[in-house]
Each structure stands twice: as C-alpha cells, then as structure tokens.
Design a protein around this motif. Structure first.
Motif, PDB file in Angstrom:
ATOM      1  N   GLU A  29       0.955  -1.122   0.029  1.00 55.06           N
ATOM      2  CA  GLU A  29      -0.037  -0.178   0.009  1.00 55.06           C
ATOM      3  C   GLU A  29       0.873   1.464   0.048  1.00 55.06           C
ATOM      4  O   GLU A  29       1.816   1.584   0.993  1.00 55.06           O
ATOM      5  CB  GLU A  29      -0.716   0.036   1.064  1.00 55.06           C
ATOM      6  CG  GLU A  29      -1.983   1.301   1.382  1.00 55.06           C
ATOM      7  CD  GLU A  29      -2.581   1.205   2.489  1.00 55.06           C
ATOM      8  OE1 GLU A  29      -3.981   1.439   2.194  1.00 55.06           O
ATOM      9  OE2 GLU A  29      -2.179   1.256   3.508  1.00 55.06           O
ATOM     10  N   CYS A  30       0.607   1.978  -1.003  1.00 52.97           N
ATOM     11  CA  CYS A  30       1.286   3.326  -1.090  1.00 52.97           C
ATOM     12  C   CYS A  30       0.850   4.319  -0.100  1.00 52.97           C
ATOM     13  O   CYS A  30      -0.360   4.603   0.036  1.00 52.97           O
ATOM     14  CB  CYS A  30       1.186   4.038  -2.477  1.00 52.97           C
ATOM     15  SG  CYS A  30       1.835   5.447  -2.431  1.00 52.97           S
ATOM     16  N   ARG A  31       1.561   4.738   0.961  1.00 49.13           N
ATOM     17  CA  ARG A  31       1.159   5.763   2.007  1.00 49.13           C
ATOM     18  C   ARG A  31       0.954   7.036   1.544  1.00 49.13           C
ATOM     19  O   ARG A  31       0.231   7.788   2.125  1.00 49.13           O
ATOM     20  CB  ARG A  31       2.465   5.893   3.284  1.00 49.13           C
ATOM     21  CG  ARG A  31       2.713   4.409   3.803  1.00 49.13           C
ATOM     22  CD  ARG A  31       1.623   4.037   4.691  1.00 49.13           C
ATOM     23  NE  ARG A  31       2.002   2.567   5.388  1.00 49.13           N
ATOM     24  CZ  ARG A  31       1.281   1.788   5.909  1.00 49.13           C
ATOM     25  NH1 ARG A  31       0.228   1.371   5.133  1.00 49.13           N
ATOM     26  NH2 ARG A  31       1.883   0.732   6.462  1.00 49.13           N
ATOM     27  N   ALA A  32       1.423   7.491   0.416  1.00 52.94           N
ATOM     28  CA  ALA A  32       1.176   8.769  -0.312  1.00 52.94           C
ATOM     29  C   ALA A  32      -0.075   8.775  -1.064  1.00 52.94           C
ATOM     30  O   ALA A  32      -0.761   9.721  -0.990  1.00 52.94           O
ATOM     31  CB  ALA A  32       2.463   9.062  -1.282  1.00 52.94           C
ATOM     32  N   CYS A  33      -0.506   7.662  -1.778  1.00 50.97           N
ATOM     33  CA  CYS A  33      -1.533   7.905  -2.671  1.00 50.97           C
ATOM     34  C   CYS A  33      -2.516   6.762  -2.270  1.00 50.97           C
ATOM     35  O   CYS A  33      -3.745   6.694  -3.217  1.00 50.97           O
ATOM     36  CB  CYS A  33      -1.270   7.994  -4.138  1.00 50.97           C
ATOM     37  SG  CYS A  33      -0.729   6.413  -4.988  1.00 50.97           S
ATOM     38  N   LEU A  34      -2.360   5.769  -1.682  1.00 56.71           N
ATOM     39  CA  LEU A  34      -3.142   4.979  -0.999  1.00 56.71           C
ATOM     40  C   LEU A  34      -3.473   3.583  -2.121  1.00 56.71           C
ATOM     41  O   LEU A  34      -4.194   2.960  -1.988  1.00 56.71           O
ATOM     42  CB  LEU A  34      -4.642   5.252  -0.501  1.00 56.71           C
ATOM     43  CG  LEU A  34      -4.499   6.433   0.611  1.00 56.71           C
ATOM     44  CD1 LEU A  34      -5.781   6.835   0.861  1.00 56.71           C
ATOM     45  CD2 LEU A  34      -3.627   5.835   1.788  1.00 56.71           C
ATOM     46  N   HIS A  35      -2.648   3.786  -3.340  1.00 57.61           N
ATOM     47  CA  HIS A  35      -2.808   2.699  -4.313  1.00 57.61           C
ATOM     48  C   HIS A  35      -2.191   1.302  -3.717  1.00 57.61           C
ATOM     49  O   HIS A  35      -1.088   1.358  -3.060  1.00 57.61           O
ATOM     50  CB  HIS A  35      -1.571   3.235  -5.199  1.00 57.61           C
ATOM     51  CG  HIS A  35      -1.700   2.299  -6.564  1.00 57.61           C
ATOM     52  ND1 HIS A  35      -3.062   1.732  -7.076  1.00 57.61           N
ATOM     53  CD2 HIS A  35      -0.698   1.502  -7.264  1.00 57.61           C
ATOM     54  CE1 HIS A  35      -2.506   1.018  -8.026  1.00 57.61           C
ATOM     55  NE2 HIS A  35      -1.101   0.836  -8.242  1.00 57.61           N
ATOM     56  N   LEU A  36      -2.890   0.562  -4.001  1.00 57.89           N
ATOM     57  CA  LEU A  36      -2.854  -1.105  -3.504  1.00 57.89           C
ATOM     58  C   LEU A  36      -2.225  -1.561  -4.632  1.00 57.89           C
ATOM     59  O   LEU A  36      -2.683  -1.668  -5.772  1.00 57.89           O
ATOM     60  CB  LEU A  36      -4.073  -1.740  -3.040  1.00 57.89           C
ATOM     61  CG  LEU A  36      -4.540  -1.285  -1.825  1.00 57.89           C
ATOM     62  CD1 LEU A  36      -5.998  -1.811  -1.712  1.00 57.89           C
ATOM     63  CD2 LEU A  36      -3.756  -1.574  -0.562  1.00 57.89           C
ATOM     64  N   ARG A  46       2.247   3.972  -9.298  1.00 62.68           N
ATOM     65  CA  ARG A  46       1.146   4.860  -9.682  1.00 62.68           C
ATOM     66  C   ARG A  46       1.925   6.330  -9.229  1.00 62.68           C
ATOM     67  O   ARG A  46       1.681   7.250 -10.046  1.00 62.68           O
ATOM     68  CB  ARG A  46       0.036   4.743  -8.870  1.00 62.68           C
ATOM     69  CG  ARG A  46      -1.278   5.691  -9.480  1.00 62.68           C
ATOM     70  CD  ARG A  46      -2.664   5.301  -9.143  1.00 62.68           C
ATOM     71  NE  ARG A  46      -2.950   5.724  -7.777  1.00 62.68           N
ATOM     72  CZ  ARG A  46      -4.164   5.436  -7.097  1.00 62.68           C
ATOM     73  NH1 ARG A  46      -5.028   4.747  -7.706  1.00 62.68           N
ATOM     74  NH2 ARG A  46      -4.325   6.015  -5.924  1.00 62.68           N
ATOM     75  N   CYS A  47       2.631   6.482  -8.292  1.00 67.77           N
ATOM     76  CA  CYS A  47       3.019   8.067  -7.930  1.00 67.77           C
ATOM     77  C   CYS A  47       4.488   8.040  -7.641  1.00 67.77           C
ATOM     78  O   CYS A  47       5.063   9.254  -7.277  1.00 67.77           O
ATOM     79  CB  CYS A  47       2.308   8.449  -6.980  1.00 67.77           C
ATOM     80  SG  CYS A  47       2.718   7.869  -5.281  1.00 67.77           S
ATOM     81  N   TRP A  48       5.106   7.111  -7.639  1.00 67.73           N
ATOM     82  CA  TRP A  48       6.614   6.787  -7.406  1.00 67.73           C
ATOM     83  C   TRP A  48       6.988   7.272  -6.024  1.00 67.73           C
ATOM     84  O   TRP A  48       8.116   7.387  -5.741  1.00 67.73           O
ATOM     85  CB  TRP A  48       7.438   7.680  -8.422  1.00 67.73           C
ATOM     86  CG  TRP A  48       7.551   6.929  -9.791  1.00 67.73           C
ATOM     87  CD1 TRP A  48       6.780   5.818 -10.263  1.00 67.73           C
ATOM     88  CD2 TRP A  48       8.380   7.335 -10.758  1.00 67.73           C
ATOM     89  NE1 TRP A  48       7.182   5.753 -11.480  1.00 67.73           N
ATOM     90  CE2 TRP A  48       8.082   6.406 -11.740  1.00 67.73           C
ATOM     91  CE3 TRP A  48       9.319   8.228 -10.867  1.00 67.73           C
ATOM     92  CZ2 TRP A  48       8.756   6.557 -12.981  1.00 67.73           C
ATOM     93  CZ3 TRP A  48      10.042   8.427 -12.174  1.00 67.73           C
ATOM     94  CH2 TRP A  48       9.894   7.563 -13.126  1.00 67.73           C
TER      95      TRP A  48
END
Ligand SMILES: [Zn+2]
Lengths: 144, 377
Positions: A29-36, A46-48
């Motif tokens: 899980e990306c802590r920045a954009c919440l992408h799983l 998704r956001c690097w």
C-alpha cells in the motif's frame, strides 16, 4: 529450461509469501496515494512514492481471465489445471490457480475467494469459486 | 544536411531443421546474400545490429551478441547493437539502423536475425518469472489469457482463430522456401492438440533454424545499389511494461497505441496498406493487431477474417509467405524481407499486384513490446 527453482528462491523473501504462510493475503500500500499493488516493490508504480506499507486484503475477487493447461510443461503440474488472472476486489490483480472447480466450468467474471494451499516449501494463495459454478454459469459470448 | 535511409538488400537461409549448422554459419550465409543483393561489399559495411533468436544468448558472459558475430566477420563498424525486444526485435533493428544512418553515425548497416531453436536442445516451456509457482509456463499460456478475454468479450470463436491458421498454411503453399507446406482445414484445426485453452498447436508459430538479414543504407549511396531501394515511410514503437497491473493488459497489445500512431506518421490508414506483414506468433495476436491497426473495429476481427478474407486472394493481403506459422520462425526479419519482395515486385507466385505500401509489425515478450514499419516502393 523447465526450471522454477530460481524464481521460488527469489520470491521466498517476499512479504506476500510470508503472509500467505500465515493465511493472510497481503498487498503493498502506497502511504502517499493509497494505491494498492502487487507484486511488492520499493516504489509505488502509480505515484513513485517510496513510502510503502502493507494492507491485508479480503481475499475476494473474480476471474479476470484464465486458461486451462492441457499440455504439461513441468512435472510438478499435472494437467488439466486452471491458471487465472484474479482481479481482487480491492484492485490488485494476480496470477493464481482456480481450484475446487471443474476446469470446463470456470468462467470470466466468476466470483472467487482465496484458499491457502501448501505447494512445496510455500503456501500459495489459490482461489475457489464462491458457490457451485454449475448453478449459474456465465454464458460464453455467441457470434455467428 | 540530413540523410535519408532506405532498405537496400535482403537475404535469408532456408528455414527448418538444419542439423549440424551453427547459428554463426547461418547468420553469415544470410549476411553475404543481403550484402550481395544490395550491391555492396564487405568494406562498405559500417553498422551491425543483431537480433539473436529465442534460443540464442543476447549476452554470453560479458560478451554481447554483436561482438561475437562482428569478430567473426572481421569488421570494425561505426555503429553496433543487439536488440532485446523479443519478437519486435527484427523490426526495431531496422528502425535502429534507420535512426543511426539518418543521424549520420553510419552509412551501410546490417540487421541480422539468426537462431538454431529447432535443433537446439531444451524447450520454450520456460516459467514466467515468480508466477511459475502457479504453473505459468511458456508463451502459449500467456497468449491464451488474451484469447480467452477476446472470446468472452466479443464472442470470438475457435473457427475465427482457425481462419488465421488456415490462411497461413494456404499462403505457404505458394512460398517455395516455406517450412510447413501442408494445408489445414477446419477439421484439422479442431483436431489439433489443445495446449492451453483456447489455443491449440495449430494456433502457434513454428520453431525454426535459420537466419535472415537486411541491409539498410543511406540514400546517398543509392548509386551503388543493384536493385531499387525501399523507402521507410514511418516507424513506431509502443510498450506495456506494467503488465498485469494494467487492467487492459490482456485486452489489447501495445499495437493499439503503436499502430494508429505509426500509420498517422505515414499519413495513411489501414485501408491504404497493400500488404500487411503482421507478427503472427499466435493466431490471437493477428486478430488483435487487425483491430489495433484499424483493419476492422475493436472486437470485430473474428467476423472480419471469416470466409477466407485473409486467405490467398482474399480482401486483405496478410502474410503472403505463411509467416511465422508456416514460412518459418524468422524473428520478424522474414516479414521485413517479404515486404521488400512485395514492393520490388519479386514475390513470384504470391506477388500482390501493384503493391506500393507495406506494413510490418513486431510483437514481443509477454505482450510487452510492439514495433512497426511502413515501407514504400
Ligand atoms: Zn502512490
């Protein structure tokens, strides 16, 4: 070239497989954009962002596509077996197997739920139909 | 002053099971033919780009493929490379030669495909990365995932895939050097052994030994040429590296982006193409490209190919040699070569009358790479 050993060794360090051993389906899980996302990696595709955590998934999904292997390519896999791309309800997609279902009854869009199954030294998340697939099979497209 | 690059020479070995011949031996035979065809000599060659086939190492130890071949050829070129785009590598090797020549880095560049995949030991049932633990093996299983989607979304049927396979076999009958000269009918197709549903053995390309070479040169060297040069009207690439994370990865190949962009650069549409040389590793890949390049609407490739429309004499001249499925697995270089022959008007019994515009495509790896060329006579 029928060799999976290197890849198994490589993936053994994966938090995904560690969790699977405990009966949990885990995604990054990306802590920045919440992408799983799956597979795990050091950057959010998704956001690097490199601020990556983990989240446990429900294990529910559907068959996005599949194939029934009729030709055996490796002694560990006896045919027929169903290889499928599973679209998990939370978003990530993963390659796995559909089990506990006759191969000819597997359909795209079929709802499935994870089952943790030992295979060699690993415990793999495989997927079984939510209900008996004979009851309401999704019709295959027809075209003259 | 910018230079323009053209295709000046072609050459290839026979394709099939060529026991006892090394890949180097085959590559050199094809190179000698292509250089002679272009009217050049060894001393003219100042560029070398190699496309090692699926059974060849791209790099051996620390030695890249072009180095081994270049040492054998005894050349000291101004530009070198080895392509790693899988089945798109032949097309991309020609593109790289064009770019190098037009940028002034070299003048006469060899593009060479070679392999001994059929007589080599081993197989192509390699595991697909970490997913081999699920039994994900080979290219057939991967493309079957795309075929299954196409069938479910659009109603594509085995009979539609069969049209592609049958057309390839029929075309090969007019190709003297074809590896597989055996007609295929629908019953034969349906009886073909299922490998990974819905793909049968008859949906798959051949495995071959052989080599093929193309000479690309600066147009200002045209006076040297033995035969009229072929113009490169447009080039394109598109890739999908995000694979299964990408929700439409099995719904379309990167051709969906590469195709329209390349045709637009040439100022044409699919309807203007006189002969299409589409990479045909599996029948489904041909169907998906027909849609991607706009020969038909998305989802309509099955009905489009029905009734022999891509068979010899059909509405669309597609892979007149039989392509990877029947002519032989030549990476994609045999597709480039057939485009040149058609545009020169030297394709013999399979010549498409008045062919002026040819499209060549390459598709590679796990549906990750795509490259295309529009060529004109
Ligand atoms: Zn992110």
């Amino acid at each position: 070239m029928n060799d999976t050993s290197g890849t198994i060794a490589e993936s053994a360090a994966d938090p995904f497989l560690d969790a699977s051993r405990e009966g949990r389906l885990l995604a990054a899980e990306c802590r920045a954009c919440l992408h799983l996302f799956l597979p795990f990696g050091p950057v959010c595709p998704r956001c690097w962002s490199i601020n990556i955590g983990q989240r446990e998934l429900s294990g529910a999904g559907e068959v996005a596509t599949f194939t029934v292997y009729r030709q055996s390519y490796h002694p560990d896999f006896s045919v027929p077996y169903v290889l499928a791309l599973i679209a998990l309800v939370e978003g990530p997609r993963m390659i796995s197997n559909v089990i506990d279902c006759a191969p000819e009854l597997v359909r795209i869009g079929m709802p499935v739920t994870v089952r943790f199954v030992p295979r060699g030294d690993l415990v793999l998340p495989l997927f079984a139909p939510d209900s008996s697939p004979t009851r309401n099979p999704e019709p295959q497209g027809e075209n003259p | 002053m910018p230079r323009k690059a053209v295709i000046a020479g072609i050459g290839h070995t026979v394709f099939g099971r060529l026991e006892g011949r090394s890949v180097r031996d085959l590559e050199i035979e094809a190179i000698r033919m292509a250089v002679a065809d272009a009217g050049f000599a060894r001393a003219d060659i100042d560029g070398l780009i190699t496309d090692p086939g699926p059974a060849q190492p791209v790099i051996e130890g620390i030695e890249p493929h072009y180095l081994g071949l270049g040492r054998q050829l005894g050349i000291d070129p101004d530009f070198v490379g080895t392509e790693v785009l899988g089945g798109a590598s032949s097309v991309s090797s020609v593109q790289r030669a064009v770019m190098a020549i037009e940028a002034g880095l070299c003048s006469v560049c060899l593009c060479v495909y070679g392999d001994t995949a059929l007589s080599a030991s081993g197989s192509f049932s390699y595991g697909r990365g970490a997913e081999a633990v699920f039994g994900f093996f080979g290219a057939t299983g991967l493309h079957a995932l795309a075929a299954q989607r196409h069938m479910a979304r659009y109603g594509t049927r085995p009979e539609h895939l069969a049209e592609v396979a049958m057309a390839a076999r029929a075309n090969a009958l007019r190709t003297p050097h074809a590896q597989l000269k055996r007609p295929l009918d629908l019953d034969g197709y349906l009886a073909s052994r299922m490998l990974a549903e819905p793909l049968r053995r008859a949906d798959c390309c051949l495995i071959s030994d052989g080599a093929a070479a193309v000479v690309v040169c600066a147009a200002d060297r045209l006076a040297d040429l033995a035969t009229p040069a072929i113009n490169v009207l447009a080039m394109g690439q598109a890739h999908s590296l995000s694979t299964i994370a990408n929700a439409d990865h099995f719904d379309q190949t990167p051709a969906a982006r590469c195709g329209p962009a390349t045709l637009a650069r040439a100022g044409i549409t699919a309807a203007d193409v006189d002969v299409a040389l589409l990479y045909d590793c599996f029948t489904i890949v041909v169907l998906m490209q027909l849609e991607a390049y706009g020969f038909c609407q998305p989802g309509e490739s099955g009905p489009f190919v029905t009734g022999g429309r891509i068979a010899p004499g059909g509405e669309l001249a597609l892979n007149p040699t039989g392509g990877l499925m029947a002519e032989g697995y030549g990476g994609g270089m045999l597709h480039v070569i057939e485009a040149v022959r058609q545009l020169r008007g030297t394709a013999g019994a399979r010549q498409i009358a008045g062919a002026r515009l040819a499209l060549v495509s390459g598709h590679g790896l796990g549906m990750n790479t795509h490259a295309s060329l529009v060529l004109g006579g």
